[in-house]
Every structure is written in structure tokens, then in C-alpha cells.
Design a protein around this motif. Structure first.
Motif, mmCIF file in Angstrom:
data_model
loop_
_atom_site.group_PDB
_atom_site.id
_atom_site.type_symbol
_atom_site.label_atom_id
_atom_site.label_comp_id
_atom_site.label_asym_id
_atom_site.label_seq_id
_atom_site.Cartn_x
_atom_site.Cartn_y
_atom_site.Cartn_z
ATOM 1 N N GLN A 61 80.660 28.590 40.959
ATOM 2 C CA GLN A 61 81.397 28.903 42.183
ATOM 3 C C GLN A 61 82.656 28.050 42.352
ATOM 4 O O GLN A 61 82.920 27.507 43.412
ATOM 5 N N ASN A 62 83.416 27.940 41.281
ATOM 6 C CA ASN A 62 84.727 27.320 41.303
ATOM 7 C C ASN A 62 85.739 28.352 40.840
ATOM 8 O O ASN A 62 85.380 29.392 40.303
ATOM 9 N N ASP A 63 86.995 28.089 41.030
ATOM 10 C CA ASP A 63 88.064 29.013 40.651
ATOM 11 C C ASP A 63 88.563 28.668 39.253
ATOM 12 O O ASP A 63 89.710 28.286 39.063
ATOM 13 N N ILE A 64 87.675 28.790 38.295
ATOM 14 C CA ILE A 64 87.999 28.486 36.906
ATOM 15 C C ILE A 64 88.490 29.767 36.255
ATOM 16 O O ILE A 64 87.893 30.822 36.429
ATOM 17 N N THR A 65 89.562 29.665 35.513
ATOM 18 C CA THR A 65 90.127 30.841 34.861
ATOM 19 C C THR A 65 90.053 30.679 33.350
ATOM 20 O O THR A 65 89.730 29.606 32.839
ATOM 21 N N LEU A 88 85.738 33.709 35.188
ATOM 22 C CA LEU A 88 85.925 33.598 33.751
ATOM 23 C C LEU A 88 86.097 34.971 33.119
ATOM 24 O O LEU A 88 85.535 35.958 33.600
ATOM 25 N N SER A 89 86.852 35.025 32.045
ATOM 26 C CA SER A 89 87.077 36.287 31.330
ATOM 27 C C SER A 89 86.788 36.064 29.844
ATOM 28 O O SER A 89 86.447 34.957 29.429
ATOM 29 N N GLY A 90 86.934 37.121 29.070
ATOM 30 C CA GLY A 90 86.664 37.022 27.636
ATOM 31 C C GLY A 90 85.196 37.228 27.343
ATOM 32 O O GLY A 90 84.430 37.719 28.172
ATOM 33 N N SER A 91 84.811 36.835 26.161
ATOM 34 C CA SER A 91 83.436 37.078 25.726
ATOM 35 C C SER A 91 82.584 35.813 25.828
ATOM 36 O O SER A 91 83.095 34.706 25.975
ATOM 37 N N ASN A 110 81.235 37.049 36.843
ATOM 38 C CA ASN A 110 82.496 36.728 36.185
ATOM 39 C C ASN A 110 83.104 38.038 35.692
ATOM 40 O O ASN A 110 82.669 39.115 36.093
ATOM 41 N N ASP A 111 84.067 37.972 34.832
ATOM 42 C CA ASP A 111 84.649 39.160 34.227
ATOM 43 C C ASP A 111 84.496 39.075 32.710
ATOM 44 O O ASP A 111 85.443 39.293 31.963
ATOM 45 N N LEU A 112 83.287 38.734 32.275
ATOM 46 C CA LEU A 112 83.020 38.603 30.849
ATOM 47 C C LEU A 112 82.884 39.986 30.221
ATOM 48 O O LEU A 112 82.336 40.911 30.827
ATOM 49 N N ASN A 133 79.087 41.508 35.241
ATOM 50 C CA ASN A 133 80.113 41.297 34.229
ATOM 51 C C ASN A 133 80.403 42.662 33.622
ATOM 52 O O ASN A 133 79.867 43.670 34.067
ATOM 53 N N SER A 134 81.225 42.716 32.622
ATOM 54 C CA SER A 134 81.524 43.973 31.929
ATOM 55 C C SER A 134 81.039 43.904 30.495
ATOM 56 O O SER A 134 81.738 44.303 29.567
ATOM 57 N N LEU A 135 79.827 43.397 30.319
ATOM 58 C CA LEU A 135 79.253 43.265 28.985
ATOM 59 C C LEU A 135 78.786 44.619 28.472
ATOM 60 O O LEU A 135 78.378 45.480 29.254
#
Length: 155
Positions: A61-65, A88-91, A110-112, A133-135
Motif C-alpha cells: 500500500q505504497n505508491d511504488i511504480t 507495480l507493473s510488468g511481470s 497491482n498491474d502485473l 492483476n492482469s496475469l
């Protein structure tokens, strides 16, 4: 602030995690790092891999990108990892298969993207949370066979 050996330390200087000490050996002894809901922003630095004794990492729950650094997969003592709701993004790094001591893994909200890596070697894993997520793909067979896995939150 100072560490347990009296060395001057600084922390949270703009990146999600930025720890430094006068005595680099002391910081490597860190075993517990909890910054849950502190509202830090930035990226997760790959230098976390040098915290070789780290057992508990909670940055939820932090604004880590950005992406999860592959270097986290080399924290062999890590038993608890919380990156819940961090933007977070990516895999999910394939290197997570090396986290043999891992018991709890929160990656939800997240947006993994991409596949769920093979985590069959994580025989101690008890909780895996990866929902919202978008796994793609299915749960790897080795993970389904884990008898210690008592909670799998996906979707």
C-alpha cells in the motif's frame, strides 16, 4: 537515525527504499523491513539484493511504480513479501522460484501482466495472493501440488 551498531543511517530519501549506513556490513544484517502504508513513492531499487539476511519485506500500500526487480529473487532468506496495492507493473520475475524460504507472498491489486512463473520449488509457501492483476495462463502444476499452500487468492 542510527543502526544497532551506532552507525549513522538514512532511510526513505525519495525512492521506495533507500537505506544507507556508514558501515555497509551492518545494513546487510537487516532482517525485517516494514514500510506498509507509509505512502512512499518511487521504484524498488535492485540493491535490495544486498540485504542478504532479509526475512520480512513489507512495502504494501505504497505508491511504488515500475517493475519488481528480478534481484528480489536472490533474497534467499525471505519468508514474507508484501507488495500489495503498490501500482507495480510488468511481470512477476521468474527469479521468484529461488525464494525457497518464502511462506507468504502478496502481489494483489497491482498491474502485473504475463504468466505466473513456476513456483513449484517454493515448498514452504502457505499463502499466495495475486488477485486484481492482469496475469494470464493457469496456475503452474508445481504450485498446485504444494501441500503447504493453504490460501491461494487469484482472479
Amino acid at each position: 537515525s542510527q543502526d544497532w551498531d551506532g552507525n549513522n543511517c538514512t532511510s526513505w530519501l525519495g525512492d521506495a527504499v533507500q537505506l544507507s549506513c556508514d558501515n555497509e556490513t551492518s545494513i546487510r544484517q537487516l532482517i525485517f523491513l516494514d514500510s506498509d502504508t507509509v505512502q512512499h513513492s518511487g521504484t524498488i531499487p535492485p540493491e535490495l539484493q544486498f540485504l542478504s539476511n532479509l526475512e520480512h519485506l513489507d512495502m504494501g500500500q505504497n505508491d511504488i511504480t515500475g517493475q519488481i526487480p528480478t534481484e528480489i529473487g536472490y533474497l534467499y532468506e525471505l519468508s514474507y513479501l508484501d507488495l500489495f496495492d503498490c501500482n507495480l507493473s510488468g511481470s512477476i520475475p521468474d527469479e521468484f522460484e529461488y525464494l525457497y524460504a518464502l511462506k507468504t507472498l502478496y502481489l494483489s491489486e497491482n498491474d502485473l501482466t504475463g504468466h505466473i512463473p513456476y513456483l513449484g520449488f517454493l515448498s514452504r509457501l502457505e499463502l499466495l495472493s495475486i488477485y486484481n492483476n492482469s496475469l494470464t495462463g493457469t496456475i503452474p502444476a508445481g504450485l498446485e501440488a504444494n501441500v503447504n499452500l493453504t490460501c491461494l487468492a487469484q482472479g
